[in-house]
Write an enzyme that holds these catalytic residues in place. Sequence first.
Site, PDB file in Angstrom:
ATOM      1  N   ASP A  80      -0.327   5.036   0.987  1.00 39.02           N
ATOM      2  CA  ASP A  80      -0.575   5.945   2.121  1.00 39.02           C
ATOM      3  C   ASP A  80      -0.528   5.197   3.449  1.00 39.02           C
ATOM      4  O   ASP A  80      -1.284   4.255   3.664  1.00 39.02           O
ATOM      5  CB  ASP A  80      -1.940   6.616   1.966  1.00 39.02           C
ATOM      6  CG  ASP A  80      -2.045   7.344   0.643  1.00 39.02           C
ATOM      7  OD1 ASP A  80      -1.023   7.866   0.173  1.00 39.02           O
ATOM      8  OD2 ASP A  80      -3.146   7.371   0.057  1.00 39.02           O
ATOM      9  N   ASP A 118       0.848  -1.201   0.000  1.00 40.97           N
ATOM     10  CA  ASP A 118       0.000   0.000   0.000  1.00 40.97           C
ATOM     11  C   ASP A 118       0.887   1.255   0.000  1.00 40.97           C
ATOM     12  O   ASP A 118       2.052   1.193   0.406  1.00 40.97           O
ATOM     13  CB  ASP A 118      -0.845  -0.075   1.281  1.00 40.97           C
ATOM     14  CG  ASP A 118      -1.765   1.109   1.438  1.00 40.97           C
ATOM     15  OD1 ASP A 118      -2.275   1.615   0.427  1.00 40.97           O
ATOM     16  OD2 ASP A 118      -1.982   1.519   2.597  1.00 40.97           O
TER      17      ASP A 118
END
Lengths: 186, 186
Positions: free
Chosen positions: B13, B11
Amino acid sequence: MKNKKPTIAIDMDGVLADIETQFIDWYHRDYGILISREDMLGKPEPEAFPDKDAVWRFVNTPGFFRTLPVMPNAVAVVKELMNDFDIYIVTAAMEFPLSLFEKYEWLQEHFPFISWKNIVMCGDKSVINTDYLIDDHCKNLDFCKGRAIMFSAAHNSNIDRHERVNTWDEVRALFNEVRNLTEHVV
Amino acid sequence: MKNKKPTIAIDMDGVLADIETQFIDWYHRDYGILISREDMLGKPEPEAFPDKDAVWRFVNTPGFFRTLPVMPNAVAVVKELMNDFDIYIVTAAMEFPLSLFEKYEWLQEHFPFISWKNIVMCGDKSVINTDYLIDDHCKNLDFCKGRAIMFSAAHNSNIDRHERVNTWDEVRALFNEVRNLTEHVV
């Protein structure tokens, strides 16, 4: 938890969006030469035009992806399919990063009923796992984990190693069969 | 065909990009109030700030995603992992369509060794199928088809249903173990 619907990944360029027509139209506009679909059969798209750099230049021109025509009947059939399937739009947009927002806006305009949650912009599609994939490129279909369905395009006309649909009406017919089979099983 | 490496989805953020620091810095800049990480523990990000609309406004401000700080050691560890794993960056960018190109540019700046083929910008990550997923959100980890690894963030500090790593050094240690186990099996 509600019963999960089967999932279908649908490609954009050459499946939802009629990129061939745009190539032909832009080539005609810029070079004054009208290439026919017959001329394009069995050739990778850049090879189908006398100036082999034209396609590369077009796909890197702002506005190209934003103004692609919608494939006939795509909107109606996708809307119908959403009753029984979870639809994901899966497009190899990363190759043309300037297209990312254009593709998003294009989907908002023509397929506003598709949630942002169901849009995937990627490079290599081999990490996408859906029950079905409708795509015009072997590089995606060959590594598909579900049932691979080739959408006909001039560039893939010589390839016969995948189940093939020629139009969105044929997509509708194929999934009507899938639904009928499933109902019989239940 | 060469031996396929195991795949890791990472991922952006809260994992590669330190979004918490950016929230704290921007809140301090705009409101003159310094929120600490301790204040944020166990709260969804928007709830962690006195003005509950601030986070929503920040993530919709041009430049927000483009200027996120890189998580300490993320670059070095991702580079190392690429020797033994196929790394895919998988980010739920579709929620903030203006961020699409910013996120692409951010990756180009900080992780230029990651090919466009290995970037996936999506909404719902449930169609992503990799052997591992490193993420800070349960909404992604819960439906992960591979081994789910939670990267610590203030907002997930109360959640204990996933294997947890706190830093990129811990990611390195975890995959060193994975490698050692694999070598023993071979």
